[in-house]
Design a protein around this motif. Sequence first.
Motif, mmCIF file in Angstrom:
data_model
loop_
_atom_site.group_PDB
_atom_site.id
_atom_site.type_symbol
_atom_site.label_atom_id
_atom_site.label_comp_id
_atom_site.label_asym_id
_atom_site.label_seq_id
_atom_site.Cartn_x
_atom_site.Cartn_y
_atom_site.Cartn_z
ATOM 1 N N UNK A 112 29.636 35.655 44.269
ATOM 2 C CA UNK A 112 28.526 35.375 43.436
ATOM 3 C C UNK A 112 27.885 36.787 42.826
ATOM 4 N N UNK A 113 28.101 37.734 43.027
ATOM 5 C CA UNK A 113 28.319 39.453 42.382
ATOM 6 C C UNK A 113 29.474 39.366 41.662
ATOM 7 N N UNK A 114 30.708 39.426 42.310
ATOM 8 C CA UNK A 114 32.098 39.878 41.542
ATOM 9 C C UNK A 114 32.125 39.302 39.840
ATOM 10 N N UNK A 115 31.514 37.524 40.262
ATOM 11 C CA UNK A 115 31.318 37.111 38.527
ATOM 12 C C UNK A 115 30.403 37.767 37.659
ATOM 13 N N UNK A 116 29.254 38.432 38.882
ATOM 14 C CA UNK A 116 28.327 38.640 37.625
ATOM 15 C C UNK A 116 28.956 39.684 37.151
#
Length: 94
Positions: A40-44
Amino acid sequence: MKMNFWLIWGFIGQACFFSRFLIQWMVSEKEKRSVIPVQFWYFSLIGGSMLLVYAIQLKDPVFILGQAGGAFIYLRNLMLIYRNRGKESDSTIS
């Protein structure tokens, strides 16, 4: 209709940014509880960074400010995850 580079860049950035919600939803459904996976944080970060570049190219101060603030939060969360890896579960928020 001929699409220019920046329009394609913006759509790809938006697709990455939206994908984070799909990933979070699928992982939560699988786990049967609310989960925020590290992806989630990488795609964010990826999607938000692409949208920030797009906003800078458009010279849109509202869009720039919104995306720049998010990038700091995404990076900080990734730093916290990796700093605490092994100390506690790094993929959930209760």
